[in-house]
Design a protein around this motif. Structure first.
Motif, mmCIF file in Angstrom:
data_model
loop_
_atom_site.group_PDB
_atom_site.id
_atom_site.type_symbol
_atom_site.label_atom_id
_atom_site.label_comp_id
_atom_site.label_asym_id
_atom_site.label_seq_id
_atom_site.Cartn_x
_atom_site.Cartn_y
_atom_site.Cartn_z
ATOM 1 N N GLU A 1 0.809 -1.210 0.000
ATOM 2 C CA GLU A 1 0.000 0.000 0.000
ATOM 3 C C GLU A 1 0.849 1.269 0.000
ATOM 4 O O GLU A 1 0.408 2.327 -0.472
ATOM 5 C CB GLU A 1 -0.946 0.027 1.202
ATOM 6 N N ASP A 2 2.067 1.184 0.538
ATOM 7 C CA ASP A 2 2.929 2.370 0.600
ATOM 8 C C ASP A 2 3.487 2.766 -0.761
ATOM 9 O O ASP A 2 3.983 3.893 -0.928
ATOM 10 C CB ASP A 2 4.097 2.126 1.560
ATOM 11 N N ALA A 3 3.406 1.865 -1.729
ATOM 12 C CA ALA A 3 3.964 2.150 -3.056
ATOM 13 C C ALA A 3 2.973 2.966 -3.875
ATOM 14 O O ALA A 3 2.462 2.535 -4.911
ATOM 15 C CB ALA A 3 4.324 0.851 -3.768
ATOM 16 N N SER A 4 2.706 4.174 -3.405
ATOM 17 C CA SER A 4 1.762 5.069 -4.074
ATOM 18 C C SER A 4 2.422 5.735 -5.273
ATOM 19 O O SER A 4 3.652 5.698 -5.434
ATOM 20 C CB SER A 4 1.294 6.145 -3.104
ATOM 21 N N GLU A 5 1.616 6.378 -6.095
ATOM 22 C CA GLU A 5 2.153 7.070 -7.254
ATOM 23 C C GLU A 5 3.115 8.179 -6.832
ATOM 24 O O GLU A 5 4.145 8.403 -7.481
ATOM 25 C CB GLU A 5 1.029 7.649 -8.117
ATOM 26 N N ASP A 6 2.804 8.876 -5.746
ATOM 27 C CA ASP A 6 3.691 9.945 -5.271
ATOM 28 C C ASP A 6 5.050 9.385 -4.854
ATOM 29 O O ASP A 6 6.095 9.977 -5.164
ATOM 30 C CB ASP A 6 3.050 10.683 -4.098
ATOM 31 N N LEU A 7 5.040 8.248 -4.141
ATOM 32 C CA LEU A 7 6.305 7.633 -3.739
ATOM 33 C C LEU A 7 7.088 7.182 -4.962
ATOM 34 O O LEU A 7 8.312 7.375 -5.047
ATOM 35 C CB LEU A 7 6.046 6.444 -2.811
ATOM 36 N N ILE A 8 6.386 6.581 -5.910
ATOM 37 C CA ILE A 8 7.053 6.102 -7.125
ATOM 38 C C ILE A 8 7.698 7.261 -7.877
ATOM 39 O O ILE A 8 8.852 7.175 -8.317
ATOM 40 C CB ILE A 8 6.040 5.359 -8.019
ATOM 41 N N LYS A 9 6.988 8.375 -7.996
ATOM 42 C CA LYS A 9 7.550 9.539 -8.685
ATOM 43 C C LYS A 9 8.794 10.057 -7.971
ATOM 44 O O LYS A 9 9.779 10.450 -8.612
ATOM 45 C CB LYS A 9 6.500 10.643 -8.784
ATOM 46 N N ALA A 10 8.752 10.060 -6.645
ATOM 47 C CA ALA A 10 9.904 10.544 -5.871
ATOM 48 C C ALA A 10 11.113 9.630 -6.068
ATOM 49 O O ALA A 10 12.245 10.106 -6.234
ATOM 50 C CB ALA A 10 9.530 10.637 -4.395
ATOM 51 N N ILE A 11 10.874 8.321 -6.058
ATOM 52 C CA ILE A 11 11.962 7.361 -6.260
ATOM 53 C C ILE A 11 12.515 7.488 -7.677
ATOM 54 O O ILE A 11 13.742 7.492 -7.892
ATOM 55 C CB ILE A 11 11.472 5.929 -5.984
ATOM 56 N N TYR A 12 11.617 7.613 -8.644
ATOM 57 C CA TYR A 12 12.053 7.776 -10.031
ATOM 58 C C TYR A 12 12.930 9.014 -10.197
ATOM 59 O O TYR A 12 13.938 8.991 -10.921
ATOM 60 C CB TYR A 12 10.841 7.884 -10.954
ATOM 61 N N ALA A 13 12.556 10.099 -9.553
ATOM 62 C CA ALA A 13 13.314 11.342 -9.697
ATOM 63 C C ALA A 13 14.738 11.174 -9.185
ATOM 64 O O ALA A 13 15.702 11.654 -9.810
ATOM 65 C CB ALA A 13 12.610 12.474 -8.946
ATOM 66 N N GLU A 14 14.889 10.484 -8.054
ATOM 67 C CA GLU A 14 16.228 10.269 -7.501
ATOM 68 C C GLU A 14 17.031 9.302 -8.372
ATOM 69 O O GLU A 14 18.233 9.490 -8.572
ATOM 70 C CB GLU A 14 16.122 9.739 -6.065
ATOM 71 N N ALA A 15 16.380 8.271 -8.884
ATOM 72 C CA ALA A 15 17.071 7.323 -9.768
ATOM 73 C C ALA A 15 17.528 8.013 -11.048
ATOM 74 O O ALA A 15 18.620 7.738 -11.561
ATOM 75 C CB ALA A 15 16.154 6.147 -10.090
ATOM 76 N N ALA A 16 16.695 8.911 -11.555
ATOM 77 C CA ALA A 16 17.053 9.644 -12.772
ATOM 78 C C ALA A 16 18.282 10.510 -12.532
ATOM 79 O O ALA A 16 19.187 10.580 -13.377
ATOM 80 C CB ALA A 16 15.876 10.505 -13.225
ATOM 81 N N LYS A 17 18.343 11.168 -11.376
ATOM 82 C CA LYS A 17 19.510 11.994 -11.047
ATOM 83 C C LYS A 17 20.778 11.135 -11.004
ATOM 84 O O LYS A 17 21.828 11.541 -11.511
ATOM 85 C CB LYS A 17 19.307 12.674 -9.698
ATOM 86 N N PHE A 18 20.675 9.966 -10.395
ATOM 87 C CA PHE A 18 21.839 9.086 -10.287
ATOM 88 C C PHE A 18 22.287 8.626 -11.668
ATOM 89 O O PHE A 18 23.490 8.634 -11.983
ATOM 90 C CB PHE A 18 21.501 7.890 -9.397
ATOM 91 N N ALA A 19 21.335 8.233 -12.517
ATOM 92 C CA ALA A 19 21.683 7.763 -13.859
ATOM 93 C C ALA A 19 22.308 8.875 -14.694
ATOM 94 O O ALA A 19 23.349 8.678 -15.343
ATOM 95 C CB ALA A 19 20.439 7.211 -14.558
#
Length: 600
Positions: free
Chosen positions: A31-49
């Protein structure tokens, strides 16, 4: 490629709009894997890549790995990038909290692996191998093995490998000779040589956990006599810390066409201490946990290269001025028009784009099925997901990588002569991704796996399961006038897919070579139809968003136009594949071996 950009928008379209992963996660207890959490994780992964991995991609290729008496040093910046990767918690995302993981779903972590590989294929292979090692220990390791080794792998301070291939046997693992003899303390002594071991030795982690196939002294011949072992680079003391060096050593590293920043090692086991994983003589079954994950991961590498090549080619096509448009000047103030106005350049760009976006949808769909197999409490749902994965895994591995060869070639072609020059990065993508059709089982092996083992071996049941899903979807959207032609195209293709399968099965009863002769064309046919199925779904979803009055009209209009290109120009490739399949095996097998050398 330094200017690589993570595909956050398109990945969110696939995960949230096309496949409704938020509901999927909720059903599985995330349940914690909401769209907002996913977007936040994606943003950090994009910065790293984009900011950490991409800048050391070309330099890593130029510097490569160095070898000195068993010690492998990775290119400048690789070790530091890995430490940042660990500090940011990326290795632990999709693993259980009990082992130090974050307890997030497999698909969430894996969807971002595309970006890491797209930014820096060589670097991404180091943590990539660890994922399969962890899944193998979770599925088959003892409690002690999990407590001692899995927690460190999840943490990322240790990395893992897969040791299968030997000098005299590639994919024919029944021929392997590596031996394991029991010690008095319950451990084993391993002796033998393994080759082509990615990340077998490096300086990025404090220990390396090798997952090794070997034979016990009383083992039966062939694949039925293979066992699986855990062999650490450093033995572990009673506190779980690295102790003395285990006699497993890198004998050399390969000098390769591409992925030069990834150490491909010859590993020598000289009375190396190891521990049995799973039951004796059942190692190959246990190893398939690792191999299937690795095959999906390799398919993702093909997707990554396709996307990266498209990004580079698109940017160049918009800027490069050459000739005038056939329909009149488009850049009146300049000496020529940008090459994106020319039809053939657009043909290549749209081929790249349609493949990248279609393959992304297929890959994430497979990740969704993996989630179900790992986390669902519904036995029927798990069985269904396992059936679909069994069919689709060889398609993902082979089709996504074979089409990446075409896509990266087009990336070079659009640049013209500059595509052949190192500084632009296009030739590196072509070199790096060339291996993807070969390791983890060549395209031919994947094709035989699909046709002989999965489809014929299940008496067509695995195919029927997936075809039923496609036909049900086609029925659900039939009547949407703008899509009827595409619905009919997919519907008729899956009928043909079943008919082709039946025809091959009938021919193979009289001549088993018919299976081998048809296999690769059959797999590629399946790939184009499967990706077409996802393009149909993406088009319907995009049109619905436009009908609902979205403000992001350009994104969804581009989806519809790319879908049109795929159905008009890409799906039609199945016609030549059918013709090749129907031609049979005679044109391959009738020529005597001696005639192959005629005229030399």
């Amino acid at each position: 490629m330094e200017n690589y950009k993570a595909t956050q928008r398109d990945t969110l379209f696939v995960t949230q709009e096309l496949l409704d992963m938020e509901s999927h996660y909720a059903q599985l207890g995330f349940e914690d894997a909401s769209e907002d959490l996913i977007k936040a994780i994606y943003a950090e992964a994009a910065k790293f890549a984009e900011n950490v991995l991409a800048p050391i991609n070309q330099s890593g290729d130029e510097e490569g790995c160095t070898f000195n008496d068993g010690v492998v040093t990775t290119p400048s910046g690789f070790k530091e990038a890995y430490q940042q990767y660990v500090e940011n918690g990326w290795p632990s995302m999709a693993h259980p909290v009990e082992f130090g993981g974050q307890g997030l779903p497999y698909s969430l972590a894996t969807s971002m692996a595309e970006w890491f590989s797209g930014a820096n294929h060589s670097w991404a292979m180091y943590p990539g191998l660890s994922q399969g090692c962890m899944e193998t220990l979770k599925a088959h390791g003892t409690k002690e093995q999990q407590e001692v080794y899995l927690s460190k792998l999840v943490e990322g301070t240790w990395t893992g490998t897969m040791c299968l291939t030997e000098p005299h046997c590639g994919s024919d693992l029944g021929m392997l000779k590596c031996k394991a003899e029991p010690n008095d303390d319950g451990s084993y002594r391993l002796n033998g040589t393994k080759i082509f071991i990615s990340a077998g030795e490096h300086d990025m982690s404090e220990n390396i956990v090798h997952i090794v196939l070997a034979r016990l002294p009383d083992a039966p011949a062939g694949t039925k006599g293979i066992s699986l072992f855990l062999v650490p680079k450093y033995n572990v003391d009673e506190n779980g810390n690295p102790a003395d060096r285990n006699p497993v050593k890198c004998g050399s590293i390969e000098h390769k066409m591409g992925i030069k920043g990834s150490a491909t090692c010859v590993m020598n086991f000289d009375d190396a201490k190891g521990f049995l994983i799973g039951e004796p003589n059942r190692g190959l079954a246990c190893m398939f946990t690792f191999m299937n994950i690795a095959r999906i991961g390799t398919g993702m590498e093909g997707l990554s290269a396709t996307e990266a090549s498209y990004q580079g080619a698109l940017a160049y096509a918009k800027d490069r001025l050459q000739f005038r448009s056939l329909t009149g000047k488009k850049n009146a103030q300049g000496p020529a028009d940008p090459i994106i106005v020319h039809p053939d350049v657009r043909r290549m760009l749209l081929t790249q784009k349609s493949l990248a976006e279609g393959k992304r949808a297929l890959a994430v769909y497979c990740m969704k099925m993996v989630d179900t197999t790992l986390y669902s409490n519904d036995d029927e749902a798990k069985k269904l997901a396992e059936s679909k994965l069994a069919l689709l895994t060889p398609i993902v591995k082979a089709f996504l990588t074979e089409t990446a060869q075409e896509a990266t070639s087009y990336g070079m072609q659009i640049y013209g002569g500059h595509g052949y020059i190192k500084e632009w990065g296009m030739e590196q993508l072509a070199r790096d991704t060339r291996i993807c059709t070969m390791y983890e089982g060549t395209t031919g092996i994947q094709a035989i796996d699909l046709l002989a083992r999965k489809v014929m071996g299940s008496n067509g049941e695995l195919l029927r399961v997936f075809v039923s899903e496609i036909k049900e979807y086609c029925a659900s959207v039939r009547g949407k006038a703008q899509f009827d032609a595409w619905v009919n195209a997919i519907d008729s293709h899956v009928d043909e897919w079943v008919q082709i399968t039946n025809d091959i099965a009938k021919s193979a009863q009289d001549n088993p070579d018919e299976l081998g002769a048809a296999a690769v064309d059959y797999l590629m046919y399946a790939g184009y139809v499967t990706v077409g199925y996802f393009w149909l779904q993406m088009a319907v979803t995009a049109q619905q968003k436009l009908d609902d009055g979205t403000s992001d009209t350009d994104f969804y209009q581009a989806k519809l136009m790319t879908a049109k290109f795929y159905f008009d120009r890409m799906l039609s490739r199945t016609r030549s594949l059918v013709s090749a399949i129907e031609s049979g095996s005679d044109n391959l097998m009738q020529m005597e071996e001696a005639l192959f050398s005629a005229g030399k």
